[in-house]
Scaffold this motif. Structure first.
Motif, mmCIF file in Angstrom:
data_model
loop_
_atom_site.group_PDB
_atom_site.id
_atom_site.type_symbol
_atom_site.label_atom_id
_atom_site.label_comp_id
_atom_site.label_asym_id
_atom_site.label_seq_id
_atom_site.Cartn_x
_atom_site.Cartn_y
_atom_site.Cartn_z
ATOM 1 N N LYS A 179 0.613 6.124 -0.541
ATOM 2 C CA LYS A 179 -0.320 7.125 -0.797
ATOM 3 C C LYS A 179 -0.690 7.364 -2.196
ATOM 4 N N HIS B 261 4.570 6.794 13.931
ATOM 5 C CA HIS B 261 3.307 7.690 13.858
ATOM 6 C C HIS B 261 2.034 6.363 14.290
ATOM 7 N N LEU C 276 -2.197 4.997 4.382
ATOM 8 C CA LEU C 276 -1.483 6.339 4.336
ATOM 9 C C LEU C 276 -0.108 6.443 4.766
ATOM 10 N N GLU C 277 0.605 5.100 4.834
ATOM 11 C CA GLU C 277 1.786 5.020 4.999
ATOM 12 C C GLU C 277 2.267 5.740 6.171
ATOM 13 N N PHE C 278 1.715 5.379 7.181
ATOM 14 C CA PHE C 278 2.496 5.786 8.539
ATOM 15 C C PHE C 278 3.770 5.294 8.995
ATOM 16 N N SER C 279 4.638 5.925 9.570
ATOM 17 C CA SER C 279 5.714 5.372 10.074
ATOM 18 C C SER C 279 5.367 4.543 11.292
ATOM 19 N N LYS D 148 -0.322 8.010 16.553
ATOM 20 C CA LYS D 148 -1.604 8.503 16.128
ATOM 21 C C LYS D 148 -2.677 7.300 16.011
ATOM 22 N N VAL D 149 -2.439 5.948 16.234
ATOM 23 C CA VAL D 149 -3.370 5.000 16.173
ATOM 24 C C VAL D 149 -3.522 4.340 17.442
ATOM 25 N N ARG E 153 -1.752 1.653 7.341
ATOM 26 C CA ARG E 153 -0.895 1.174 5.940
ATOM 27 C C ARG E 153 -1.125 1.801 4.713
ATOM 28 N N PRO F 241 0.912 -1.066 0.018
ATOM 29 C CA PRO F 241 0.024 -0.092 0.082
ATOM 30 C C PRO F 241 0.703 1.067 0.093
ATOM 31 N N ASP G 159 -1.211 11.861 9.666
ATOM 32 C CA ASP G 159 0.210 11.791 10.280
ATOM 33 C C ASP G 159 1.010 13.186 9.651
ATOM 34 N N ARG H 15 -3.032 13.681 -0.157
ATOM 35 C CA ARG H 15 -1.612 12.927 -0.374
ATOM 36 C C ARG H 15 -1.568 12.844 -1.961
ATOM 37 N N TRP I 3 -10.811 10.071 17.528
ATOM 38 C CA TRP I 3 -10.316 10.805 18.420
ATOM 39 C C TRP I 3 -9.732 12.037 17.884
#
Lengths: 256, 257
Positions: free
Chosen positions: A78, B166, B160-163, B170-171, B158, A76, A102, A150, A92
């Motif tokens: 962006k 993050h 959004l390609e979070f590091s 963030k999660v 996944r 996957p 992010d 994005r 939240w």
């Protein structure tokens, strides 16, 4: 640079359990041009959602070729925005923080892009609202904004309006067209709604179940915005319906 | 914020404690109960005032709060850390969780003598006892919090390609926050409970010492003051976390009764 945003060829997928193997997708060929809007329609179990997940890189267990802008899809990213059937916002976080996700809103560049997206999906005034305060349609628009901020090359939508009521769905289809016209992102939409497919897309892909394969690709040459009750719209609906009803010869795959 | 309805609610909730105090006062002044065992509320109030004026009370309270806080920070901090770690990684869970669960079943009161044997009556044994008490509620609840994170949101992360960082900030953390805060409340009250145990076992400062000392001199009023202080501070810290809860969890869409 090719003219195709997304290229899928000879794609097959098999689910294997201990005693049997099920062909989910069989030799699927499909390419999506840049700035094109394509819908995939078919009975449940035809593998249309699986096809979309493979294109997104969420499912990498397949045989065949899947390329985005000439590069193999291996996971996957962006580049391939994905809209799930449910909005899947972070409960939240406020609307603007969900869109930024992010990225930091303190960065003026991000701030500006997020504000532009909020304007594009017409949610001005709801920047600080929490998902629980939004209607289903609004929440799905936030999800679309989160993907578009994005700059994806293609937006993959998995029955995004399936859970909405008919009135909201029509409204969301119009706003999606609006977004597409302004943003020029290629769109690949999975749906079970014939009208939705015809109203939105340049081409409608009709799929057959067990094994999942492409049965017909029907070009829609009507000018936008389309009139759902016009005779030519009705004629296309009949065409899609009969393609869904007909079981054509086995092993037929369509080149584009 | 506190309107007419708020005052009314407060008066209603205060009715029973108030009646008990009045009955107590009347019973003692009429000779129905022993003044030695049940000093009347007015005399307890007098003791409280004297101790406050001499600075005795604030000194001992400060010592106790410091012990509880240090113990809570060490134990609760480690509980949170290991809870998140074991929640995130199956490998460390398999390595550490069985041992932690085994230790959890050991009654704290039973190991207090051992701690005194090993570390003496000094601060170390007290802080360690409090830390041990504070560890488990935060461990169990933060572990549970991580395991309750909706896996669908991980798919979003996944796409959004979070590091990795993050994904955590963030999660995992926000999703686990309701459980973490609950663990914090339980840890704080356990820390406070362990403080009482530690100070009653042997101390020369602190509210527990104050109670123990007053008991040996039959100063029943001071014993009552100590008990009330324990109750009030315990309730205050709990309220503090609840304020934090309502701030951090305002996004929640759940039944509020």
């Amino acid at each position: 640079m090719t003219a195709e945003a997304l290229e899928i060829s000879q794609l097959s997928k098999t689910f294997r359990t201990a005693d049997k193997a099920t062909h989910v997708l069989d030799n699927v060929q499909l390419s999506l041009k840049k700035q094109e809007f394509v819908s995939i329609i078919g009975p449940s179990g035809c593998g249309k959602s699986t096809l979309l997940k493979i294109a997104a890189g969420l499912d990498v267990d397949y045989e065949g070729l899947v390329q985005l802008d000439g590069i193999d899809v291996s996971g996957p990213s962006k580049e391939k925005g994905f809209i799930f059937q449910e909005h899947r916002l972070f409960p939240w976080a406020t609307v603007e923080k969900n869109i930024a996700a992010d990225l930091s809103l303190k960065n003026p560049e991000v701030r500006q892009k997020v504000d532009e997206m909020i304007e594009l999906v017409r949610l001005q005034g709801f920047e600080k609202a929490y998902p629980k305060q939004l209607s289903g349609g609004m929440a799905q628009r936030v999800a679309i904004a989160r993907a578009l901020v994005r700059n994806p090359q293609v937006l993959l939508l998995d029955e995004p309006f399936g859970a909405l009521d008919a009135f909201t769905r029509n409204h969301m289809q119009e706003s999606l067209l609006d977004i597409w016209r302004q943003n020029k992102t290629s769109m690949l939409l999975v749906t079970h709604d014939i009208d939705e497919a015809i109203f939105l897309s340049n081409r409608v892909v009709v799929m057959d179940a067990r094994p999942g394969r492409i049965k017909a690709i029907i070009p829609v040459d009507l000018p936008y915005p389309r009139n759902r009750v016009s005779a030519s719209f009705q004629q296309l609906r009949t065409q899609v319906l009969s393609a869904l009803d007909h079981v054509e010869e086995e092993g037929n795959s369509y080149e584009i | 914020m506190i309107g007419k309805a708020g005052v009314k609610r407060f008066l209603l909730s205060a009715l029973i404690p108030f009646l008990v105090l009045v009955a107590w006062q009347l019973a003692v002044t009429n000779g129905l109960a022993s003044r030695q065992m049940f000093p009347p509320p007015t005399s307890i109030l007098g003791d409280f005032y004297d101790m406050l004026k001499s600075g005795e009370l604030t000194h001992h309270l400060g010592i106790s709060v410091l012990r509880a806080m240090v113990g809570f920070l060490i134990g609760g901090g480690l509980g949170l850390l290991f809870g998140l770690l074991n929640g995130l990684y199956r490998r460390t869970e398999e390595l550490l969780d069985p041992t932690i669960q085994m230790l959890r079943t050991v009654p704290l009161l039973a190991i207090t003598p051992l701690f005194i044997l090993w570390f003496g009556f000094g601060e170390l044994s007290k802080v360690l006892l409090i830390a041990m008490g504070a560890f488990f509620p935060l461990y169990v609840n933060s572990f549970l919090g991580v395991r309750n994170v909706d896996s669908k949101l991980f798919d979003v992360a996944r796409v959004l390609e979070f590091s990795r960082f993050h994904q955590l900030t963030k999660v995992v953390m926000p999703a686990a926050m309701p459980n973490i805060l609950l663990g914090m409340r339980l840890s704080l009250s356990t820390a406070w409970l362990c403080l009482v145990v530690a100070e009653l076992m042997g101390a020369d400062q602190g509210i527990g010492y104050l109670i123990q000392d007053a008991r040996s001199y039959m100063r029943t009023g001071v014993v009552f003051v100590g008990i009330i202080i324990f109750a009030v501070v315990g309730k205050l810290t709990d309220s503090l976390v609840r304020v934090l809860e309502s701030r951090l969890l305002q996004w929640r869409d759940s039944y509020k009764g």
